[in-house]
Design a protein around this motif. Structure first.
Motif, PDB file in Angstrom:
ATOM      1  N   PRO A 114       0.806  -1.229   0.000  1.00 37.84           N
ATOM      2  CA  PRO A 114       0.000   0.000   0.000  1.00 37.84           C
ATOM      3  C   PRO A 114       0.836   1.275   0.000  1.00 37.84           C
ATOM      4  O   PRO A 114       0.579   2.188  -0.791  1.00 37.84           O
ATOM      5  N   ASN A 115       1.838   1.354   0.871  1.00 36.70           N
ATOM      6  CA  ASN A 115       2.629   2.584   0.994  1.00 36.70           C
ATOM      7  C   ASN A 115       4.082   2.266   0.669  1.00 36.70           C
ATOM      8  O   ASN A 115       4.837   1.799   1.519  1.00 36.70           O
ATOM      9  N   LYS A 116       4.464   2.510  -0.560  1.00 38.33           N
ATOM     10  CA  LYS A 116       5.831   2.208  -0.993  1.00 38.33           C
ATOM     11  C   LYS A 116       6.831   3.252  -0.505  1.00 38.33           C
ATOM     12  O   LYS A 116       8.037   3.066  -0.667  1.00 38.33           O
ATOM     13  N   LEU A 117       6.348   4.347   0.071  1.00 41.99           N
ATOM     14  CA  LEU A 117       7.228   5.394   0.569  1.00 41.99           C
ATOM     15  C   LEU A 117       7.507   5.263   2.060  1.00 41.99           C
ATOM     16  O   LEU A 117       8.281   6.043   2.613  1.00 41.99           O
ATOM     17  N   ALA A 118       6.890   4.275   2.718  1.00 45.78           N
ATOM     18  CA  ALA A 118       7.136   4.074   4.141  1.00 45.78           C
ATOM     19  C   ALA A 118       8.613   3.827   4.373  1.00 45.78           C
ATOM     20  O   ALA A 118       9.283   3.146   3.587  1.00 45.78           O
ATOM     21  N   GLN A 119       9.161   4.386   5.461  1.00 40.19           N
ATOM     22  CA  GLN A 119      10.596   4.298   5.708  1.00 40.19           C
ATOM     23  C   GLN A 119      10.902   3.351   6.866  1.00 40.19           C
ATOM     24  O   GLN A 119      10.118   3.201   7.796  1.00 40.19           O
ATOM     25  N   GLY A 120      12.051   2.717   6.766  1.00 42.72           N
ATOM     26  CA  GLY A 120      12.522   1.784   7.774  1.00 42.72           C
ATOM     27  C   GLY A 120      13.730   1.048   7.229  1.00 42.72           C
ATOM     28  O   GLY A 120      14.250   1.385   6.159  1.00 42.72           O
ATOM     29  N   ARG A 121      14.213   0.049   7.955  1.00 43.96           N
ATOM     30  CA  ARG A 121      15.285  -0.784   7.393  1.00 43.96           C
ATOM     31  C   ARG A 121      14.675  -1.685   6.342  1.00 43.96           C
ATOM     32  O   ARG A 121      13.737  -2.417   6.612  1.00 43.96           O
ATOM     33  N   PRO A 122      15.186  -1.654   5.094  1.00 40.39           N
ATOM     34  CA  PRO A 122      14.591  -2.469   4.034  1.00 40.39           C
ATOM     35  C   PRO A 122      14.626  -3.958   4.377  1.00 40.39           C
ATOM     36  O   PRO A 122      15.637  -4.482   4.862  1.00 40.39           O
ATOM     37  N   ILE A 123      13.516  -4.633   4.108  1.00 37.22           N
ATOM     38  CA  ILE A 123      13.416  -6.072   4.356  1.00 37.22           C
ATOM     39  C   ILE A 123      13.007  -6.843   3.102  1.00 37.22           C
ATOM     40  O   ILE A 123      13.051  -8.067   3.088  1.00 37.22           O
ATOM     41  N   GLN A 124      12.623  -6.124   2.028  1.00 34.28           N
ATOM     42  CA  GLN A 124      12.209  -6.776   0.795  1.00 34.28           C
ATOM     43  C   GLN A 124      12.782  -6.024  -0.401  1.00 34.28           C
ATOM     44  O   GLN A 124      13.002  -4.814  -0.345  1.00 34.28           O
ATOM     45  N   VAL A 125      13.032  -6.769  -1.485  1.00 35.00           N
ATOM     46  CA  VAL A 125      13.564  -6.153  -2.697  1.00 35.00           C
ATOM     47  C   VAL A 125      12.903  -6.800  -3.913  1.00 35.00           C
ATOM     48  O   VAL A 125      12.732  -8.014  -3.984  1.00 35.00           O
ATOM     49  N   TRP A 126      12.494  -5.956  -4.839  1.00 38.42           N
ATOM     50  CA  TRP A 126      12.037  -6.420  -6.147  1.00 38.42           C
ATOM     51  C   TRP A 126      13.110  -6.060  -7.163  1.00 38.42           C
ATOM     52  O   TRP A 126      13.504  -4.906  -7.279  1.00 38.42           O
ATOM     53  N   VAL A 127      13.602  -7.055  -7.887  1.00 38.89           N
ATOM     54  CA  VAL A 127      14.636  -6.844  -8.901  1.00 38.89           C
ATOM     55  C   VAL A 127      13.943  -6.658 -10.245  1.00 38.89           C
ATOM     56  O   VAL A 127      13.355  -7.585 -10.803  1.00 38.89           O
ATOM     57  N   ASN A 128      14.009  -5.442 -10.752  1.00 37.82           N
ATOM     58  CA  ASN A 128      13.421  -5.097 -12.047  1.00 37.82           C
ATOM     59  C   ASN A 128      14.510  -5.267 -13.105  1.00 37.82           C
ATOM     60  O   ASN A 128      15.336  -4.376 -13.310  1.00 37.82           O
ATOM     61  N   ARG A 129      14.520  -6.407 -13.770  1.00 38.27           N
ATOM     62  CA  ARG A 129      15.644  -6.754 -14.635  1.00 38.27           C
ATOM     63  C   ARG A 129      15.687  -5.898 -15.895  1.00 38.27           C
ATOM     64  O   ARG A 129      16.747  -5.660 -16.453  1.00 38.27           O
ATOM     65  N   ARG A 130      14.568  -5.470 -16.415  1.00 40.29           N
ATOM     66  CA  ARG A 130      14.472  -4.608 -17.593  1.00 40.29           C
ATOM     67  C   ARG A 130      15.302  -5.148 -18.757  1.00 40.29           C
ATOM     68  O   ARG A 130      15.812  -6.261 -18.739  1.00 40.29           O
ATOM     69  N   SER A 131      15.434  -4.352 -19.811  1.00 43.86           N
ATOM     70  CA  SER A 131      16.033  -4.864 -21.045  1.00 43.86           C
ATOM     71  C   SER A 131      17.550  -4.863 -21.015  1.00 43.86           C
ATOM     72  O   SER A 131      18.196  -5.635 -21.717  1.00 43.86           O
ATOM     73  N   GLY A 132      18.142  -3.961 -20.214  1.00 47.52           N
ATOM     74  CA  GLY A 132      19.589  -3.847 -20.219  1.00 47.52           C
ATOM     75  C   GLY A 132      20.133  -3.045 -21.379  1.00 47.52           C
ATOM     76  O   GLY A 132      21.346  -2.862 -21.494  1.00 47.52           O
ATOM     77  N   GLN A 133      19.258  -2.560 -22.254  1.00 41.56           N
ATOM     78  CA  GLN A 133      19.713  -1.751 -23.378  1.00 41.56           C
ATOM     79  C   GLN A 133      20.062  -0.342 -22.894  1.00 41.56           C
ATOM     80  O   GLN A 133      19.610   0.114 -21.841  1.00 41.56           O
ATOM     81  N   THR A 134      20.856   0.354 -23.687  1.00 48.02           N
ATOM     82  CA  THR A 134      21.306   1.685 -23.304  1.00 48.02           C
ATOM     83  C   THR A 134      20.138   2.650 -23.181  1.00 48.02           C
ATOM     84  O   THR A 134      20.023   3.413 -22.235  1.00 48.02           O
TER      85      THR A 134
END
Length: 247
Positions: A114-134
């Motif tokens: 719900p709130n992606k701006l909430a602050q604290g010690r990070p406990i989760q990560v989403w890896v957005n691999r994307r295309s890798g192109q310039t």
């Protein structure tokens, strides 16, 4: 008694790899076009290896200094994927430095926070691999891989303890160079690379017997199985269920 050479430095150049591949196809490397088409096929072979599994010689450690309130960070452009990652507190402090596990989540899970701006010690990560192109053709913006952390870091380098995102990444294999270069592979993969290149060339070259193409494909598959089964971690594995999330 026979005397050995006592030399273990065999590391063929790109030209020698290509010559061997052409010979396995029953022909010879003769023209500049032959060299260009072989180098192009070799680069396609290298990209294929990124999809076949973990290439241990391409694992690198990196770290990102986190900034308070910033939850999106760029990864190096040649990153294939992340293998392991932790949040490091008090980096460089002998008595206090601590690596804390951070869980990887999917885009579906991240999107429901719900709130992606909430602050604290990070406990989760989403890896957005994307295309890798310039750049992105449509928006002309960089498309480097990124990580999205949650919660957003609540402390930066100006406050102690502060956080680093420490990771082990799988990077791309270096592209094929000029003829005098050697390829960035362990010696255990040299025959596999030649076998794969020979198979890819046999599909493109004219007048290659289909029976030879099938033979080269079988040789490549066997060479890959031999090399990849050796290029693996030898440490024992221990699996511990995280019953916190059990329902």
């Amino acid at each position: 008694m026979a005397v050995t050479t006592s030399v273990t430095t065999f590391n063929p150049t790109l030209n020698e790899l290509m010559e061997e591949a052409f010979e396995r196809c029953g022909t010879e490397l003769r023209t500049g076009y032959h060299f260009r088409t072989a180098r192009r096929s070799l680069n396609f072979l290298i990209t294929e290896w990124a999809n076949r599994g973990i290439n241990l010689w391409t694992i690198e450690q990196g770290q990102i200094s986190l900034v308070q309130g910033q939850y999106v960070y760029d990864l190096p452009n040649d990153t294939v994927d992340l293998l392991e990652h932790v949040i490091r507190t008090d980096p460089g402090q002998v008595s206090n430095q601590t690596d804390i596990n951070i869980s990887r989540i999917s885009v579906s899970t991240y999107s429901t926070i719900p709130n992606k701006l909430a602050q604290g010690r990070p406990i989760q990560v989403w890896v957005n691999r994307r295309s890798g192109q310039t750049t992105d053709v449509l928006s002309a913006t960089p498309q480097v891989p990124q990580i999205n952390l949650w919660p957003s870091p609540d402390q930066g380098t100006s406050i102690s303890p502060y956080y680093y995102f420490v990771y082990y990444r799988l990077r791309r294999i270096v592209d094929a160079g000029t003829g005098v270069n050697v390829e960035e592979i362990p010696f255990r993969f040299q025959n596999c690379m030649v076998a794969g290149l020979a198979y890819m060339l046999s599909i493109k070259l004219p007048d290659i017997d289909p029976m030879r193409i099938a033979m080269l494909k079988a040789q490549y598959d066997e060479a890959w199985d031999l090399a990849s089964s050796e290029d693996r971690e030898k440490a024992p594995n221990r699996f511990v269920p995280r019953i916190t999330f059990y329902r």
